[in-house]
Design a protein around this motif. Sequence first.
Motif, PDB file in Angstrom:
ATOM      1  N   ALA A  32     -53.244 -31.700 -12.883  1.00 16.64           N
ATOM      2  CA  ALA A  32     -51.882 -31.331 -12.966  1.00 16.64           C
ATOM      3  C   ALA A  32     -51.782 -29.929 -13.057  1.00 16.64           C
ATOM      4  O   ALA A  32     -52.126 -29.352 -13.971  1.00 16.64           O
ATOM      5  CB  ALA A  32     -51.250 -31.971 -13.992  1.00 16.64           C
ATOM      6  N   TRP A  33     -50.995 -29.299 -12.145  1.00 18.57           N
ATOM      7  CA  TRP A  33     -50.515 -27.792 -12.276  1.00 18.57           C
ATOM      8  C   TRP A  33     -49.350 -27.505 -11.503  1.00 18.57           C
ATOM      9  O   TRP A  33     -48.976 -28.271 -10.720  1.00 18.57           O
ATOM     10  CB  TRP A  33     -51.953 -27.005 -11.796  1.00 18.57           C
ATOM     11  N   CYS A  34     -48.822 -26.266 -11.805  1.00 17.29           N
ATOM     12  CA  CYS A  34     -47.871 -25.719 -10.951  1.00 17.29           C
ATOM     13  C   CYS A  34     -48.067 -24.316 -10.329  1.00 17.29           C
ATOM     14  O   CYS A  34     -49.092 -23.884 -11.068  1.00 17.29           O
ATOM     15  CB  CYS A  34     -46.536 -25.564 -11.960  1.00 17.29           C
ATOM     16  N   TYR A  47     -48.115 -30.183  -8.788  1.00 15.19           N
ATOM     17  CA  TYR A  47     -49.121 -30.958  -8.164  1.00 15.19           C
ATOM     18  C   TYR A  47     -49.747 -31.614  -9.323  1.00 15.19           C
ATOM     19  O   TYR A  47     -50.083 -31.426 -10.409  1.00 15.19           O
ATOM     20  CB  TYR A  47     -50.049 -30.045  -7.343  1.00 15.19           C
ATOM     21  N   VAL A  48     -50.069 -33.018  -8.789  1.00 11.57           N
ATOM     22  CA  VAL A  48     -50.999 -33.977  -9.826  1.00 11.57           C
ATOM     23  C   VAL A  48     -51.840 -34.887  -8.931  1.00 11.57           C
ATOM     24  O   VAL A  48     -51.511 -34.954  -7.694  1.00 11.57           O
ATOM     25  CB  VAL A  48     -49.947 -34.748 -10.633  1.00 11.57           C
ATOM     26  N   SER A  49     -52.672 -35.464  -9.381  1.00 14.96           N
ATOM     27  CA  SER A  49     -53.361 -36.650  -8.863  1.00 14.96           C
ATOM     28  C   SER A  49     -53.062 -38.008  -9.858  1.00 14.96           C
ATOM     29  O   SER A  49     -53.310 -37.816 -10.857  1.00 14.96           O
ATOM     30  CB  SER A  49     -54.843 -36.176  -8.663  1.00 14.96           C
ATOM     31  N   LEU A  50     -52.825 -38.900  -8.921  1.00 18.03           N
ATOM     32  CA  LEU A  50     -52.603 -40.119  -9.892  1.00 18.03           C
ATOM     33  C   LEU A  50     -53.342 -41.286  -9.187  1.00 18.03           C
ATOM     34  O   LEU A  50     -53.639 -41.456  -8.123  1.00 18.03           O
ATOM     35  CB  LEU A  50     -51.113 -40.358  -9.304  1.00 18.03           C
ATOM     36  N   LYS A  51     -53.742 -41.860 -10.080  1.00 20.58           N
ATOM     37  CA  LYS A  51     -54.582 -42.992  -9.868  1.00 20.58           C
ATOM     38  C   LYS A  51     -54.203 -44.394 -10.872  1.00 20.58           C
ATOM     39  O   LYS A  51     -54.111 -44.218 -12.320  1.00 20.58           O
ATOM     40  CB  LYS A  51     -56.210 -42.780 -10.235  1.00 20.58           C
ATOM     41  N   VAL A 124     -43.170 -31.928 -17.576  1.00 18.48           N
ATOM     42  CA  VAL A 124     -42.156 -32.669 -16.616  1.00 18.48           C
ATOM     43  C   VAL A 124     -42.900 -34.256 -17.361  1.00 18.48           C
ATOM     44  O   VAL A 124     -43.889 -34.489 -17.852  1.00 18.48           O
ATOM     45  CB  VAL A 124     -42.905 -32.887 -15.292  1.00 18.48           C
ATOM     46  N   THR A 125     -41.975 -35.187 -17.024  1.00 15.73           N
ATOM     47  CA  THR A 125     -42.233 -36.746 -17.221  1.00 15.73           C
ATOM     48  C   THR A 125     -42.231 -37.254 -16.114  1.00 15.73           C
ATOM     49  O   THR A 125     -41.319 -37.410 -15.034  1.00 15.73           O
ATOM     50  CB  THR A 125     -40.857 -37.195 -18.200  1.00 15.73           C
ATOM     51  N   GLN A 134     -44.820 -40.745 -18.592  1.00 12.67           N
ATOM     52  CA  GLN A 134     -45.921 -39.773 -19.173  1.00 12.67           C
ATOM     53  C   GLN A 134     -45.365 -38.367 -19.095  1.00 12.67           C
ATOM     54  O   GLN A 134     -44.944 -38.104 -18.117  1.00 12.67           O
ATOM     55  CB  GLN A 134     -47.328 -39.769 -18.298  1.00 12.67           C
ATOM     56  N   THR A 135     -45.133 -37.870 -20.420  1.00 16.69           N
ATOM     57  CA  THR A 135     -44.663 -36.536 -20.307  1.00 16.69           C
ATOM     58  C   THR A 135     -45.972 -35.420 -20.504  1.00 16.69           C
ATOM     59  O   THR A 135     -47.197 -35.698 -21.447  1.00 16.69           O
ATOM     60  CB  THR A 135     -43.801 -36.276 -21.377  1.00 16.69           C
ATOM     61  N   LEU A 136     -46.044 -34.370 -19.708  1.00 21.77           N
ATOM     62  CA  LEU A 136     -47.300 -33.760 -19.584  1.00 21.77           C
ATOM     63  C   LEU A 136     -46.564 -32.125 -19.348  1.00 21.77           C
ATOM     64  O   LEU A 136     -45.735 -32.108 -18.692  1.00 21.77           O
ATOM     65  CB  LEU A 136     -47.988 -34.013 -18.186  1.00 21.77           C
ATOM     66  N   ALA A 137     -47.555 -31.114 -20.101  1.00 18.06           N
ATOM     67  CA  ALA A 137     -47.284 -29.766 -19.617  1.00 18.06           C
ATOM     68  C   ALA A 137     -48.244 -29.356 -18.552  1.00 18.06           C
ATOM     69  O   ALA A 137     -49.357 -29.430 -19.009  1.00 18.06           O
ATOM     70  CB  ALA A 137     -47.599 -29.126 -21.060  1.00 18.06           C
ATOM     71  N   LEU A 138     -47.707 -28.900 -17.590  1.00 18.25           N
ATOM     72  CA  LEU A 138     -48.630 -28.579 -16.412  1.00 18.25           C
ATOM     73  C   LEU A 138     -48.611 -26.950 -16.583  1.00 18.25           C
ATOM     74  O   LEU A 138     -47.728 -26.412 -16.492  1.00 18.25           O
ATOM     75  CB  LEU A 138     -47.763 -28.896 -14.990  1.00 18.25           C
ATOM     76  N   PRO A 139     -49.964 -26.755 -16.659  1.00 13.48           N
ATOM     77  CA  PRO A 139     -50.169 -25.324 -16.491  1.00 13.48           C
ATOM     78  C   PRO A 139     -49.866 -24.559 -15.234  1.00 13.48           C
ATOM     79  O   PRO A 139     -49.975 -25.165 -14.174  1.00 13.48           O
ATOM     80  CB  PRO A 139     -51.627 -25.185 -16.826  1.00 13.48           C
ATOM     81  N   VAL A 140     -49.368 -23.431 -15.445  1.00 15.81           N
ATOM     82  CA  VAL A 140     -48.893 -22.547 -14.054  1.00 15.81           C
ATOM     83  C   VAL A 140     -50.345 -21.630 -13.507  1.00 15.81           C
ATOM     84  O   VAL A 140     -50.706 -20.981 -14.545  1.00 15.81           O
ATOM     85  CB  VAL A 140     -47.606 -21.975 -14.371  1.00 15.81           C
ATOM     86  N   ARG A 141     -50.514 -21.675 -12.471  1.00 15.43           N
ATOM     87  CA  ARG A 141     -51.584 -21.011 -12.006  1.00 15.43           C
ATOM     88  C   ARG A 141     -51.299 -20.179 -10.710  1.00 15.43           C
ATOM     89  O   ARG A 141     -50.632 -20.694  -9.974  1.00 15.43           O
ATOM     90  CB  ARG A 141     -52.633 -22.172 -11.504  1.00 15.43           C
TER      91      ARG A 141
END
Length: 151
Positions: A32-34, A47-51, A124-125, A134-141
């Motif tokens: 997960a990242w932005c 972007y995220v990968s979801l399974k 984001v949630t 799920q609420t996650l903090a996506l790191p900005v790269r």
Amino acid sequence: MNRMLLAAAALILAACGQSADAAPPSVAVTNAWCRAAPAVAPAGGCYVSLKASSEDRLVAVETKAADRAEIHTMSVEGGVMRMRELKEGVALKAGQTTEFKPGGLHIMVIKPKSPLTEGSSVTVTLKFAKAPAQTLALPVRAMAAAGGHQH
Ligand SMILES: [Cu+2]
């Protein structure tokens, strides 16, 4: 009397067996990242990968870090890069990884409240049809990418 007890025990065992089989639906989120964007950018991509453990659907993305977040896809149509919102969300097949990535599926963060600078994060949630949100903090790269992401 004994027979009744046995019957009750059998029922309890059957019930236990069932609940063990039906594990609650879950979605594993990885990568997960932005993507870092200039301060003036009206929108950014995450972007995220979801399974998913069982068939599910990403139905919405919410964020307080921006005006709103939308689920977008990008594809080449007639030689032109096109982006469109997926209002129905994204179907997730059981056990298969669905990858969001630049040039394809992405979460569009529209009018971010603070610029997407490298080292910051965007919370984001992710909301699913079955699995818990799920609420996650996506790191900005930073990503010096060819082929910009423009609206
Ligand atoms: Cu987009």
